[in-house]
Design a protein around this motif. Structure first.
Motif, PDB file in Angstrom:
ATOM      1  N   PHE A   5     -15.923 -31.716 -46.211  1.00 50.58           N
ATOM      2  CA  PHE A   5     -16.495 -30.602 -46.962  1.00 50.58           C
ATOM      3  C   PHE A   5     -17.422 -31.110 -48.068  1.00 50.58           C
ATOM      4  O   PHE A   5     -18.470 -30.524 -48.333  1.00 50.58           O
ATOM      5  CB  PHE A   5     -15.389 -29.743 -47.570  1.00 50.58           C
ATOM      6  CG  PHE A   5     -14.605 -28.956 -46.562  1.00 50.58           C
ATOM      7  CD1 PHE A   5     -15.162 -27.869 -45.913  1.00 50.58           C
ATOM      8  CD2 PHE A   5     -13.299 -29.308 -46.261  1.00 50.58           C
ATOM      9  CE1 PHE A   5     -14.440 -27.135 -44.989  1.00 50.58           C
ATOM     10  CE2 PHE A   5     -12.559 -28.578 -45.336  1.00 50.58           C
ATOM     11  CZ  PHE A   5     -13.136 -27.497 -44.698  1.00 50.58           C
ATOM     12  N   ASP A   6     -17.012 -32.176 -48.755  1.00 46.79           N
ATOM     13  CA  ASP A   6     -17.828 -32.789 -49.796  1.00 46.79           C
ATOM     14  C   ASP A   6     -18.257 -34.175 -49.327  1.00 46.79           C
ATOM     15  O   ASP A   6     -17.530 -34.848 -48.591  1.00 46.79           O
ATOM     16  CB  ASP A   6     -17.029 -32.935 -51.106  1.00 46.79           C
ATOM     17  CG  ASP A   6     -16.534 -31.604 -51.635  1.00 46.79           C
ATOM     18  OD1 ASP A   6     -17.341 -30.660 -51.671  1.00 46.79           O
ATOM     19  OD2 ASP A   6     -15.343 -31.507 -51.997  1.00 46.79           O
ATOM     20  N   ASN A   7     -19.400 -34.598 -49.769  1.00 42.75           N
ATOM     21  CA  ASN A   7     -19.914 -35.916 -49.378  1.00 42.75           C
ATOM     22  C   ASN A   7     -19.294 -36.999 -50.255  1.00 42.75           C
ATOM     23  O   ASN A   7     -19.913 -37.480 -51.210  1.00 42.75           O
ATOM     24  CB  ASN A   7     -21.439 -35.945 -49.477  1.00 42.75           C
ATOM     25  CG  ASN A   7     -22.009 -37.279 -49.028  1.00 42.75           C
ATOM     26  OD1 ASN A   7     -21.318 -38.089 -48.399  1.00 42.75           O
ATOM     27  ND2 ASN A   7     -23.264 -37.530 -49.352  1.00 42.75           N
ATOM     28  N   ILE A   8     -18.060 -37.385 -49.942  1.00 40.39           N
ATOM     29  CA  ILE A   8     -17.384 -38.378 -50.769  1.00 40.39           C
ATOM     30  C   ILE A   8     -18.029 -39.760 -50.637  1.00 40.39           C
ATOM     31  O   ILE A   8     -17.835 -40.622 -51.487  1.00 40.39           O
ATOM     32  CB  ILE A   8     -15.873 -38.466 -50.429  1.00 40.39           C
ATOM     33  CG1 ILE A   8     -15.654 -38.968 -49.003  1.00 40.39           C
ATOM     34  CG2 ILE A   8     -15.196 -37.123 -50.647  1.00 40.39           C
ATOM     35  CD1 ILE A   8     -14.194 -39.196 -48.662  1.00 40.39           C
ATOM     36  N   ARG A   9     -18.830 -39.959 -49.599  1.00 41.71           N
ATOM     37  CA  ARG A   9     -19.447 -41.266 -49.405  1.00 41.71           C
ATOM     38  C   ARG A   9     -20.488 -41.590 -50.475  1.00 41.71           C
ATOM     39  O   ARG A   9     -20.836 -42.750 -50.651  1.00 41.71           O
ATOM     40  CB  ARG A   9     -20.081 -41.352 -48.018  1.00 41.71           C
ATOM     41  CG  ARG A   9     -19.051 -41.353 -46.895  1.00 41.71           C
ATOM     42  CD  ARG A   9     -19.646 -41.812 -45.590  1.00 41.71           C
ATOM     43  NE  ARG A   9     -18.624 -42.032 -44.574  1.00 41.71           N
ATOM     44  CZ  ARG A   9     -18.776 -42.836 -43.534  1.00 41.71           C
ATOM     45  NH1 ARG A   9     -19.915 -43.482 -43.366  1.00 41.71           N
ATOM     46  NH2 ARG A   9     -17.809 -42.994 -42.659  1.00 41.71           N
ATOM     47  N   LYS A  10     -20.952 -40.576 -51.181  1.00 44.02           N
ATOM     48  CA  LYS A  10     -21.966 -40.838 -52.199  1.00 44.02           C
ATOM     49  C   LYS A  10     -21.405 -41.624 -53.377  1.00 44.02           C
ATOM     50  O   LYS A  10     -22.174 -42.099 -54.225  1.00 44.02           O
ATOM     51  CB  LYS A  10     -22.566 -39.525 -52.692  1.00 44.02           C
ATOM     52  CG  LYS A  10     -21.569 -38.552 -53.307  1.00 44.02           C
ATOM     53  CD  LYS A  10     -22.213 -37.194 -53.520  1.00 44.02           C
ATOM     54  CE  LYS A  10     -21.207 -36.134 -53.979  1.00 44.02           C
ATOM     55  NZ  LYS A  10     -21.806 -34.790 -54.030  1.00 44.02           N
ATOM     56  N   SER A  31     -16.590 -48.991 -54.356  1.00 47.68           N
ATOM     57  CA  SER A  31     -16.944 -47.967 -55.331  1.00 47.68           C
ATOM     58  C   SER A  31     -18.194 -48.367 -56.094  1.00 47.68           C
ATOM     59  O   SER A  31     -18.370 -49.531 -56.460  1.00 47.68           O
ATOM     60  CB  SER A  31     -15.803 -47.768 -56.330  1.00 47.68           C
ATOM     61  OG  SER A  31     -14.580 -47.531 -55.686  1.00 47.68           O
ATOM     62  N   SER A  32     -19.056 -47.396 -56.332  1.00 41.34           N
ATOM     63  CA  SER A  32     -20.252 -47.610 -57.142  1.00 41.34           C
ATOM     64  C   SER A  32     -20.028 -46.984 -58.510  1.00 41.34           C
ATOM     65  O   SER A  32     -19.862 -45.769 -58.619  1.00 41.34           O
ATOM     66  CB  SER A  32     -21.477 -46.981 -56.472  1.00 41.34           C
ATOM     67  OG  SER A  32     -22.565 -46.924 -57.374  1.00 41.34           O
ATOM     68  N   ALA A  33     -20.016 -47.801 -59.565  1.00 41.74           N
ATOM     69  CA  ALA A  33     -19.781 -47.290 -60.912  1.00 41.74           C
ATOM     70  C   ALA A  33     -20.867 -46.301 -61.309  1.00 41.74           C
ATOM     71  O   ALA A  33     -20.589 -45.257 -61.921  1.00 41.74           O
ATOM     72  CB  ALA A  33     -19.728 -48.448 -61.899  1.00 41.74           C
ATOM     73  N   GLU A  34     -22.109 -46.595 -60.918  1.00 42.14           N
ATOM     74  CA  GLU A  34     -23.219 -45.726 -61.282  1.00 42.14           C
ATOM     75  C   GLU A  34     -23.112 -44.361 -60.614  1.00 42.14           C
ATOM     76  O   GLU A  34     -23.267 -43.312 -61.252  1.00 42.14           O
ATOM     77  CB  GLU A  34     -24.559 -46.378 -60.894  1.00 42.14           C
ATOM     78  CG  GLU A  34     -24.874 -47.657 -61.649  1.00 42.14           C
ATOM     79  CD  GLU A  34     -24.145 -48.863 -61.086  1.00 42.14           C
ATOM     80  OE1 GLU A  34     -23.499 -48.739 -60.002  1.00 42.14           O
ATOM     81  OE2 GLU A  34     -24.203 -49.934 -61.713  1.00 42.14           O
ATOM     82  N   GLU A  35     -22.815 -44.373 -59.295  1.00 42.01           N
ATOM     83  CA  GLU A  35     -22.713 -43.104 -58.566  1.00 42.01           C
ATOM     84  C   GLU A  35     -21.477 -42.315 -58.986  1.00 42.01           C
ATOM     85  O   GLU A  35     -21.503 -41.079 -59.059  1.00 42.01           O
ATOM     86  CB  GLU A  35     -22.691 -43.363 -57.059  1.00 42.01           C
ATOM     87  CG  GLU A  35     -24.024 -43.819 -56.499  1.00 42.01           C
ATOM     88  CD  GLU A  35     -25.135 -42.823 -56.764  1.00 42.01           C
ATOM     89  OE1 GLU A  35     -24.884 -41.599 -56.679  1.00 42.01           O
ATOM     90  OE2 GLU A  35     -26.255 -43.260 -57.093  1.00 42.01           O
TER      91      GLU A  35
END
Length: 269
Positions: A5-10, A31-35
């Motif tokens: 449902f949500d784009n958790i990959r972002k 994990s991307s700290a910035e994203e």
């Protein structure tokens, strides 16, 4: 945030193997700290993931977090690294400082590379040092960046795979059955798939239980609804239930509720 449902990959950086591991590992991510900051700022957040029967390793590079597997809640400490099968709904409750290195196998991939059958891990959170060498885990934690961590784990897996070149009949047949199901509009039942594979339904059932840990009907139904729901969320204006073997939209809606516990209209803005 809810998977599909949500784009958790972002929230993550991804690496997709382009070598022999591509058949066994879906992705490696971090994990991307910035994203993460862009999406959640300084707020704690939860990621909810649906069943996939994909063994998944979480190497913790950041702060403690909470993991709910089925009905059981686990407190994952800063130095704790785990593997889960994802045979049930999983929720990861994170702080904004979430920093996790993830390795997600395809069904049967763990056994193909490491000789470890995934069935034994149903409904468990397994200490990762029982699966991977502790020195390898430590080197991954000490690596300076995502690329170095990927190189470490990929080199280890490729070396392990070279020692297991003998084809696994069970895994090969399950993989071929899944491929046949996908190539035929995701609408063949177990008996029809058995005919295509020149096997009996009983044998197909035994193979799926042996490799994945669940009967083919349950696994393939999950595979279909995941694919269909992902397509619907991405392009609901062009979605056709026929493309995924559903009789009509009502059939699709019922399957979504059974799989996610949520009605699609509850997720609409």
């Amino acid at each position: 945030m809810t998977e599909i449902f949500d784009n958790i990959r972002k929230l993550y950086r991804f690496y997709l193997p382009q070598n022999e591991l591509a058949s066994y590992i879906e992705f490696i991510s971090e994990s991307s700290a910035e994203e993460t900051f862009r999406q959640v700022a300084n707020n704690p957040f939860t990621v909810r993931m649906f069943p996939s029967w994909t063994p998944t390793c979480y190497i913790n590079l950041g702060d403690p977090y909470q993991l709910t597997v089925g009905l059981t809640v686990y407190q994952i400490q800063k130095q704790t690294d785990v593997l889960i099968l994802r045979n049930s709904i999983v929720e990861r409750h994170n702080l904004p400082t979430d920093h996790i290195f993830t390795i997600k196998f395809f069904p049967g991939g763990l056994e193909a590379i490491l000789g470890i059958n995934q069935v034994q891990f149903k409904d468990q959170v397994v200490p990762l040092e029982t699966i991977l060498p502790i020195l390898l885990i430590q080197r991954i934690k000490q690596a300076i960046n995502f690329e170095e961590r990927v190189n470490l784990i990929e080199s280890f897996f490729l070396n392990q795979l070279q020692g297991r070149k003998k084809a696994d009949h069970y895994r090969t047949m399950v993989s071929n059955t899944i491929g046949t199901f996908g190539a035929n509009g995701m609408e063949l039942n177990t008996a029809q798939l058995a005919d295509r594979m020149f096997l009996t339904s009983k044998t197909i059932n035994r193979y799926f239980h042996r490799v994945i840990g669940t009967p083919p009907k349950q696994y393939l139904s999950m595979m279909r609804v995941r694919a269909a729901l992902s397509s619907y969320v991405a392009h609901n204006d062009r979605f056709s239930p026929d493309d995924f073997g559903y009789y009509d939209m009502s059939h699709f809606y019922r399957d979504v509720v059974r799989f996610t516990g949520q009605k699609i209209n509850e997720r609409r803005p």
